[in-house]
Scaffold this motif. Structure first.
Motif, PDB file in Angstrom:
ATOM      1  N   ASN A  35      36.765  23.396  15.752  1.00  0.00           N
ATOM      2  CA  ASN A  35      35.569  24.410  16.084  1.00  0.00           C
ATOM      3  C   ASN A  35      34.670  24.139  14.977  1.00  0.00           C
ATOM      4  O   ASN A  35      33.859  25.123  14.777  1.00  0.00           O
ATOM      5  CB  ASN A  35      36.219  25.784  16.028  1.00  0.00           C
ATOM      6  CG  ASN A  35      37.019  26.365  15.080  1.00  0.00           C
ATOM      7  OD1 ASN A  35      37.218  25.619  14.151  1.00  0.00           O
ATOM      8  ND2 ASN A  35      37.548  27.419  15.257  1.00  0.00           N
ATOM      9  N   GLU A  78      25.830  21.518  23.600  1.00  0.00           N
ATOM     10  CA  GLU A  78      25.957  22.916  23.996  1.00  0.00           C
ATOM     11  C   GLU A  78      27.450  23.444  24.291  1.00  0.00           C
ATOM     12  O   GLU A  78      27.708  24.492  24.076  1.00  0.00           O
ATOM     13  CB  GLU A  78      24.848  23.070  25.088  1.00  0.00           C
ATOM     14  CG  GLU A  78      24.984  24.722  25.666  1.00  0.00           C
ATOM     15  CD  GLU A  78      24.125  24.691  27.116  1.00  0.00           C
ATOM     16  OE1 GLU A  78      23.365  25.717  27.041  1.00  0.00           O
ATOM     17  OE2 GLU A  78      24.128  23.852  27.807  1.00  0.00           O
ATOM     18  N   HIS A  79      27.948  22.562  24.806  1.00  0.00           N
ATOM     19  CA  HIS A  79      29.486  22.812  25.332  1.00  0.00           C
ATOM     20  C   HIS A  79      30.420  22.980  24.087  1.00  0.00           C
ATOM     21  O   HIS A  79      30.916  23.801  23.956  1.00  0.00           O
ATOM     22  CB  HIS A  79      29.945  21.746  26.309  1.00  0.00           C
ATOM     23  CG  HIS A  79      31.460  21.692  26.694  1.00  0.00           C
ATOM     24  ND1 HIS A  79      31.591  22.651  27.925  1.00  0.00           N
ATOM     25  CD2 HIS A  79      32.488  21.601  26.153  1.00  0.00           C
ATOM     26  CE1 HIS A  79      32.921  22.670  28.054  1.00  0.00           C
ATOM     27  NE2 HIS A  79      33.600  21.985  27.162  1.00  0.00           N
ATOM     28  N   TRP A  80      30.050  22.028  23.207  1.00  0.00           N
ATOM     29  CA  TRP A  80      31.193  21.854  21.932  1.00  0.00           C
ATOM     30  C   TRP A  80      30.855  23.362  21.301  1.00  0.00           C
ATOM     31  O   TRP A  80      31.676  23.828  20.422  1.00  0.00           O
ATOM     32  CB  TRP A  80      30.999  20.939  21.194  1.00  0.00           C
ATOM     33  CG  TRP A  80      31.482  19.514  21.807  1.00  0.00           C
ATOM     34  CD1 TRP A  80      32.465  19.460  23.079  1.00  0.00           C
ATOM     35  CD2 TRP A  80      30.984  18.184  21.869  1.00  0.00           C
ATOM     36  NE1 TRP A  80      32.751  18.222  23.199  1.00  0.00           N
ATOM     37  CE2 TRP A  80      31.919  17.338  22.798  1.00  0.00           C
ATOM     38  CE3 TRP A  80      30.171  17.558  21.049  1.00  0.00           C
ATOM     39  CZ2 TRP A  80      31.564  15.843  22.853  1.00  0.00           C
ATOM     40  CZ3 TRP A  80      30.019  16.420  20.903  1.00  0.00           C
ATOM     41  CH2 TRP A  80      30.687  15.340  22.092  1.00  0.00           C
ATOM     42  N   ASN A  81      29.597  23.771  21.100  1.00  0.00           N
ATOM     43  CA  ASN A  81      29.163  24.773  20.274  1.00  0.00           C
ATOM     44  C   ASN A  81      29.812  26.211  20.872  1.00  0.00           C
ATOM     45  O   ASN A  81      30.002  27.141  20.041  1.00  0.00           O
ATOM     46  CB  ASN A  81      27.702  24.763  20.224  1.00  0.00           C
ATOM     47  CG  ASN A  81      27.223  24.044  19.171  1.00  0.00           C
ATOM     48  OD1 ASN A  81      27.682  24.078  17.916  1.00  0.00           O
ATOM     49  ND2 ASN A  81      26.036  23.274  19.314  1.00  0.00           N
ATOM     50  N   LYS A  82      29.919  26.038  22.095  1.00  0.00           N
ATOM     51  CA  LYS A  82      30.535  27.232  22.935  1.00  0.00           C
ATOM     52  C   LYS A  82      32.167  27.297  22.923  1.00  0.00           C
ATOM     53  O   LYS A  82      32.815  28.439  22.662  1.00  0.00           O
ATOM     54  CB  LYS A  82      29.932  27.320  24.270  1.00  0.00           C
ATOM     55  CG  LYS A  82      30.507  28.616  25.108  1.00  0.00           C
ATOM     56  CD  LYS A  82      29.886  28.424  26.469  1.00  0.00           C
ATOM     57  CE  LYS A  82      30.430  30.019  27.060  1.00  0.00           C
ATOM     58  NZ  LYS A  82      29.847  29.990  28.405  1.00  0.00           N
ATOM     59  N   PHE A  83      32.764  26.193  23.134  1.00  0.00           N
ATOM     60  CA  PHE A  83      34.131  25.943  23.144  1.00  0.00           C
ATOM     61  C   PHE A  83      34.930  25.281  22.326  1.00  0.00           C
ATOM     62  O   PHE A  83      36.115  25.172  22.054  1.00  0.00           O
ATOM     63  CB  PHE A  83      34.440  25.136  24.620  1.00  0.00           C
ATOM     64  CG  PHE A  83      33.851  26.180  25.741  1.00  0.00           C
ATOM     65  CD1 PHE A  83      34.612  27.127  26.335  1.00  0.00           C
ATOM     66  CD2 PHE A  83      32.896  25.869  26.500  1.00  0.00           C
ATOM     67  CE1 PHE A  83      34.166  27.945  27.354  1.00  0.00           C
ATOM     68  CE2 PHE A  83      32.220  26.289  27.575  1.00  0.00           C
ATOM     69  CZ  PHE A  83      33.189  27.606  28.106  1.00  0.00           C
ATOM     70  N   ALA A 103      32.402  24.092  33.230  1.00  0.00           N
ATOM     71  CA  ALA A 103      31.668  25.017  32.465  1.00  0.00           C
ATOM     72  C   ALA A 103      30.253  25.106  33.140  1.00  0.00           C
ATOM     73  O   ALA A 103      29.798  26.284  32.833  1.00  0.00           O
ATOM     74  CB  ALA A 103      31.672  24.569  31.142  1.00  0.00           C
ATOM     75  N   ASN A 104      29.913  24.420  33.790  1.00  0.00           N
ATOM     76  CA  ASN A 104      28.363  24.305  34.131  1.00  0.00           C
ATOM     77  C   ASN A 104      28.491  24.334  35.693  1.00  0.00           C
ATOM     78  O   ASN A 104      27.502  23.835  36.435  1.00  0.00           O
ATOM     79  CB  ASN A 104      27.733  23.067  33.851  1.00  0.00           C
ATOM     80  CG  ASN A 104      27.487  23.163  32.456  1.00  0.00           C
ATOM     81  OD1 ASN A 104      26.629  23.759  31.813  1.00  0.00           O
ATOM     82  ND2 ASN A 104      28.059  22.319  31.292  1.00  0.00           N
ATOM     83  N   GLY A 137      37.989  30.753  28.833  1.00  0.00           N
ATOM     84  CA  GLY A 137      36.582  31.613  28.768  1.00  0.00           C
ATOM     85  C   GLY A 137      35.808  32.024  29.898  1.00  0.00           C
ATOM     86  O   GLY A 137      35.192  33.068  29.877  1.00  0.00           O
TER      87      GLY A 137
END
Length: 254
Positions: free
Chosen positions: A215, A112-117, A4-5, A35
């Motif tokens: 989520n 940050e990752h969990w808030n997106k995915f 993801a990064n 995504g």
């Protein structure tokens, strides 16, 4: 999270060709791939399956749940690569932090990752040195449940999408790998997987993989064992593992 990064990592400045994970490994990677509109592959356990994909230019990042992570710079898992990848991510995330400012850490990157995915809670239970006969009975019990569980079957709080014995056809050379793990995949993305290994004179190891997707931001920092408690209970009930092996707890929890 590395995938993801990937834009933070100099080696991947040209973008990713694709990503891959072994079947028992958390499906969090699938969500990232979707995504980012990347090709992704679900392979049997064993690095050779990743090698075929990397040699064919189909995969840039791959990994297994046993903490093996690698890139297409070498045909093997590479722990130093994983460490350097994370250092590159942290360096990029802190590039604009002023001196004395709040440093961005691994937890911040994870949130940050969990808030997106969303977050895939994941755990592996290893039951080691189980009597071979007992281990075989557990797998037979699970296979029997699979044979009687069509799509839409209600299992506790979960609804079954499909259940099978994982089979893989290599997209590069067409070779087939069968009977790679008994799995239940639910409509919310949660999974239960059973694999058997080491059926020798010292007994067998039953590996039970449990995964549940959320989520809900309120749950992202919850302890994995607490979050997974309902699906762990379901896995033990449908497999009858405690009754068939006499084990009331796993040897190792990862």
């Amino acid at each position: 999270m590395i995938a993801a990064n990937a834009s933070c990592i100099p080696y991947f400045k040209g973008g990713l060709k694709g990503v891959a994970r072994s079947m028992p490994t958390s499906a969090a990677l699938d969500r990232v791939a979707k995504g980012l509109n990347l090709p992704y592959f679900e392979t049997p356990t064993g690095w050779k399956f990743f090698c075929n994909l990397m040699d064919a230019g189909k995969c840039s990042i791959c990994g297994e749940e046993s903490f093996g992570t690698g890139g297409d710079h070498i045909r093997e898992k590479d722990g130093l690569f994983a460490v350097l990848a994370w250092l590159s991510i942290l360096a990029a995330k802190n590039a604009n932090v002023p001196e004395g400012g709040k440093v961005v850490g691994v937890k911040d990157v994870a949130l940050e990752h969990w808030n997106k995915f969303g977050r895939n809670f994941f755990s592996r239970y290893d039951y080691e040195e189980v009597a071979t006969d007992a281990a075989n009975k557990v797998m037979a019990q699970v296979a029997d449940v699979i044979s009687k569980s069509p799509k839409g079957t209600k299992m506790g709080d979960f609804t079954l999408d499909f259940a099978d014995n994982f089979e893989y056809v290599d997209p590069i050379d067409g070779s087939k790998a069968s009977k790679q793990g008994l799995r239940f995949v639910f409509t919310d993305g949660s999974r239960i997987i059973f694999r058997l290994s080491g059926t020798g004179s010292s007994g067998a190891t039953i590996r039970m993989y449990i995964e549940q997707y959320s989520n809900d931001p309120a749950k992202y920092e919850e302890d994995a064992q607490k979050a997974l408690a309902p699906i762990i209970k379901l896995a033990l009930e449908l497999s009858q593992l405690p009754q068939l092996t006499g084990r009331d707890k796993p040897t190792v929890i990862t």
